[in-house]
Design a protein around this motif. Structure first.
Motif, mmCIF file in Angstrom:
data_model
loop_
_atom_site.group_PDB
_atom_site.id
_atom_site.type_symbol
_atom_site.label_atom_id
_atom_site.label_comp_id
_atom_site.label_asym_id
_atom_site.label_seq_id
_atom_site.Cartn_x
_atom_site.Cartn_y
_atom_site.Cartn_z
ATOM 1 N N UNK A 118 -4.337 -6.936 -3.159
ATOM 2 C CA UNK A 118 -3.530 -5.233 -3.078
ATOM 3 C C UNK A 118 -2.509 -5.582 -1.651
ATOM 4 N N UNK A 119 -2.693 -6.262 -1.044
ATOM 5 C CA UNK A 119 -1.919 -6.513 -0.230
ATOM 6 C C UNK A 119 -0.149 -7.131 -0.771
ATOM 7 N N UNK A 120 -0.601 -8.203 -1.823
ATOM 8 C CA UNK A 120 0.159 -8.850 -2.677
ATOM 9 C C UNK A 120 1.662 -7.424 -3.727
ATOM 10 N N UNK A 121 0.288 -6.854 -4.096
ATOM 11 C CA UNK A 121 1.062 -5.881 -4.443
ATOM 12 C C UNK A 121 1.534 -4.567 -4.031
ATOM 13 N N UNK A 122 1.329 -4.789 -2.722
ATOM 14 C CA UNK A 122 2.063 -3.630 -1.626
ATOM 15 C C UNK A 122 3.597 -4.636 -1.167
ATOM 16 N N UNK A 123 3.523 -5.906 -0.713
ATOM 17 C CA UNK A 123 4.666 -6.094 -0.389
ATOM 18 C C UNK A 123 6.180 -6.804 -1.551
ATOM 19 N N UNK A 124 4.918 -6.932 -3.572
ATOM 20 C CA UNK A 124 5.805 -7.172 -4.547
ATOM 21 C C UNK A 124 6.832 -5.187 -4.093
ATOM 22 N N UNK A 125 5.729 -4.465 -4.353
ATOM 23 C CA UNK A 125 6.452 -2.847 -4.385
ATOM 24 C C UNK A 125 7.546 -2.867 -3.575
ATOM 25 N N UNK A 126 7.413 -3.671 -2.797
ATOM 26 C CA UNK A 126 8.604 -3.027 -1.416
ATOM 27 C C UNK A 126 9.526 -3.411 -2.028
ATOM 28 N N UNK A 127 9.353 -5.316 -1.711
ATOM 29 C CA UNK A 127 9.995 -6.084 -1.906
ATOM 30 C C UNK A 127 11.211 -6.283 -3.178
ATOM 31 N N UNK A 128 10.747 -5.142 -4.243
ATOM 32 C CA UNK A 128 11.517 -5.101 -5.008
ATOM 33 C C UNK A 128 12.554 -3.430 -4.881
ATOM 34 N N UNK A 129 12.795 -3.156 -3.472
ATOM 35 C CA UNK A 129 13.234 -2.059 -3.086
ATOM 36 C C UNK A 129 14.390 -1.906 -2.745
ATOM 37 N N UNK A 130 14.315 -3.554 -1.760
ATOM 38 C CA UNK A 130 15.330 -4.423 -1.699
ATOM 39 C C UNK A 130 16.719 -4.004 -2.466
#
Length: 130
Positions: A118-130
């Motif tokens: 879940x932490x990795x998925x959240x980090x991925x979601x935010x990173x995708x918006x950078x």
């Protein structure tokens, strides 16, 4: 002695990194108040935010703004709350917390628990918006 955040910067301690430059790092808080709760730090170890030199201080705030903008797109919330407490770790840092009301930023609230996935998925979601 190096702070825990300096050990994250050097890779001695793992973290769920979201954004990184030569001077700054943003990573998920492992005891979050909300999904997406991030810490934004200068890589330079300075205990107090207001002891940072002006260039690092303003650079940190600009970096935090970039990360917060991506967070707002990735995590459903009304705002991204910003707080500086500075007592937990002797390394300047800013908390960026997705919030829907002021009570969401109460650090006496129970901390959320997420799996590594879940932490990795959240980090991925935010990173995708950078």
């Amino acid at each position: 002695m190096s702070s825990i955040f300096s050990k994250i910067v050097t890779g001695d301690i793992p973290a769920y990194k979201v954004a990184e430059t030569n001077e700054f790092l943003a990573f998920l808080d492992i005891a979050p108040l909300a999904e997406g709760h991030l810490l934004v730090i200068p890589k330079k170890e300075v205990d107090n935010l207001f002891d940072l030199d002006d260039e690092t201080y303003t650079g940190l705030l600009i970096f935090a703004k970039i990360v917060a903008t991506a967070m707002k797109k990735a995590i459903e919330c009304n705002r991204i709350g910003v707080t500086v407490i500075g007592l937990e770790v002797p390394h300047a840092h800013i908390h960026l917390i997705p919030i829907n009301g002021v009570g969401d930023m109460n650090f006496s609230n129970p901390k959320l628990k997420f799996t590594p996935e879940e932490f990795r998925a959240t980090a991925d979601k935010i990173r995708a918006e950078l």
